[in-house]
Design an enzyme around this catalytic site. Structure first.
Site, PDB file in Angstrom:
ATOM      1  N   CYS A  42       0.848  -1.199   0.000  1.00 16.88           N
ATOM      2  CA  CYS A  42       0.000   0.000   0.000  1.00 16.88           C
ATOM      3  C   CYS A  42       0.885   1.253   0.000  1.00 16.88           C
ATOM      4  O   CYS A  42       1.996   1.247   0.528  1.00 16.88           O
ATOM      5  CB  CYS A  42      -0.898  -0.004   1.234  1.00 16.88           C
ATOM      6  SG  CYS A  42      -2.057   1.398   1.288  1.00 16.88           S
ATOM      7  N   ASP A  44       0.447   3.797   1.711  1.00 17.08           N
ATOM      8  CA  ASP A  44       0.413   4.394   3.053  1.00 17.08           C
ATOM      9  C   ASP A  44       1.829   4.720   3.560  1.00 17.08           C
ATOM     10  O   ASP A  44       2.715   3.855   3.535  1.00 17.08           O
ATOM     11  CB  ASP A  44      -0.281   3.412   4.009  1.00 17.08           C
ATOM     12  CG  ASP A  44      -0.640   4.042   5.341  1.00 17.08           C
ATOM     13  OD1 ASP A  44       0.275   4.557   6.020  1.00 17.08           O
ATOM     14  OD2 ASP A  44      -1.826   4.028   5.702  1.00 17.08           O
ATOM     15  N   ARG A  46       3.019   4.916   6.330  1.00 16.72           N
ATOM     16  CA  ARG A  46       3.454   4.180   7.517  1.00 16.72           C
ATOM     17  C   ARG A  46       3.920   2.763   7.198  1.00 16.72           C
ATOM     18  O   ARG A  46       4.264   2.015   8.113  1.00 16.72           O
ATOM     19  CB  ARG A  46       2.296   4.128   8.536  1.00 16.72           C
ATOM     20  CG  ARG A  46       1.849   5.505   8.989  1.00 16.72           C
ATOM     21  CD  ARG A  46       0.506   5.431   9.694  1.00 16.72           C
ATOM     22  NE  ARG A  46      -0.552   5.000   8.782  1.00 16.72           N
ATOM     23  CZ  ARG A  46      -1.830   4.823   9.144  1.00 16.72           C
ATOM     24  NH1 ARG A  46      -2.192   5.035  10.389  1.00 16.72           N
ATOM     25  NH2 ARG A  46      -2.725   4.441   8.261  1.00 16.72           N
ATOM     26  N   HIS A  98      -1.985  -4.048   4.978  1.00 24.72           N
ATOM     27  CA  HIS A  98      -1.791  -3.635   6.374  1.00 24.72           C
ATOM     28  C   HIS A  98      -3.136  -3.419   7.031  1.00 24.72           C
ATOM     29  O   HIS A  98      -4.090  -2.976   6.389  1.00 24.72           O
ATOM     30  CB  HIS A  98      -0.916  -2.374   6.471  1.00 24.72           C
ATOM     31  CG  HIS A  98      -1.550  -1.145   5.913  1.00 24.72           C
ATOM     32  ND1 HIS A  98      -2.132  -0.175   6.708  1.00 24.72           N
ATOM     33  CD2 HIS A  98      -1.734  -0.732   4.645  1.00 24.72           C
ATOM     34  CE1 HIS A  98      -2.620   0.789   5.939  1.00 24.72           C
ATOM     35  NE2 HIS A  98      -2.396   0.476   4.681  1.00 24.72           N
ATOM     36  N   CYS A 101      -6.163  -0.261   6.916  1.00 24.45           N
ATOM     37  CA  CYS A 101      -5.909   0.430   5.636  1.00 24.45           C
ATOM     38  C   CYS A 101      -7.070   1.377   5.295  1.00 24.45           C
ATOM     39  O   CYS A 101      -8.239   0.962   5.253  1.00 24.45           O
ATOM     40  CB  CYS A 101      -5.735  -0.609   4.535  1.00 24.45           C
ATOM     41  SG  CYS A 101      -5.388   0.107   2.915  1.00 24.45           S
TER      42      CYS A 101
END
Ligand code: CO
Length: 215
Positions: A42, A44, A46, A98, A101
């Site tokens: 992803c 993202d 993080r 994750h 999400c």
């Protein structure tokens, strides 16, 4: 502007440190890359590939998009996959979702975000496919996390059914596809037990992974 100066200063410090650790670091990296892994994850912020598996530059080839999708008409993802498999000869493809999400949550709850709603349509298809199991869960957080897991399993299937991976297996290339989910809360990766090393393993590993998710 101040923030960007900070980034450039960070970069200079980082590059200096690498050379102090290994004077040939950039020279050897600039001449070739021989990663053994392709990470499909992803976008993202993080969930940074290299840091999570603690690998330096040169060790992992990376493709990231919202909600770690592998879509058969996405030439961006297919190009990365083809280059990784045919040119770099990676030995492992890691599909990494994750928990928590935002893309998966938006797909589940029908939130409108913008153009990405169309992209997340694929996650809605995954939701629809597993709606029976998802609707039995007691709260939204569990439902989002379970859909994150189902989403990874379905994307592993999409990798396995791509012509690129099918052709590589047909040619006898060693190639393993894996499904992982990363937890933002403890930094740990959970292996969904869907490692696939050839066409004969696809259905049995898929059914095994679904059974585990239903327990
Ligand atoms: Co995400």
């Amino acid at each position: 502007m101040h923030d960007l100066q900070q980034l450039l200063a960070n970069n200079q410090r980082w590059a200096r440190q690498r050379v102090e650790d290994d004077p040939h670091f950039f020279k050897s990296l600039s001449e070739q890359q021989t990663p053994e892994y392709l990470w499909i994850g992803c976008s993202d912020s993080r969930v940074p590939a290299n840091q999570i598996i603690d690998l330096p530059p040169g060790e992992v080839f990376v493709h990231r998009n919202i909600a770690n999708q592998v879509v058969h008409t996405d030439f961006n993802c297919l190009s990365v996959l083809q280059f990784a498999v045919d040119v770099l000869k990676v030995r492992h493809i890691l599909v990494v979702g994750h928990y928590g999400c935002s893309g998966v949550r938006a797909a589940l709850q029908g939130q409108r975000l913008g153009i990405s709603d169309n992209w997340l349509r694929h996650v809605k298809d995954v939701r629809h496919k597993h709606i029976h199991r998802l609707s039995a869960l007691p709260d939204q957080t569990q439902c989002v996390d379970k859909l994150c897991e189902y989403n990874v399993v379905e994307q592993v299937m999409n990798v396995c059914h791509s012509t690129i991976v099918q052709d590589a297996w047909e040619a006898g290339q060693s190639l393993h596809i894996h499904g992982w989910v990363y937890s933002l809360e403890d930094g740990l990766v959970r292996d969904l037990g869907i490692s696939i090393d050839g066409p004969d393993a696809i259905m049995s590993r898929y059914e095994y992974a679904l059974k585990r998710l239903a327990d």
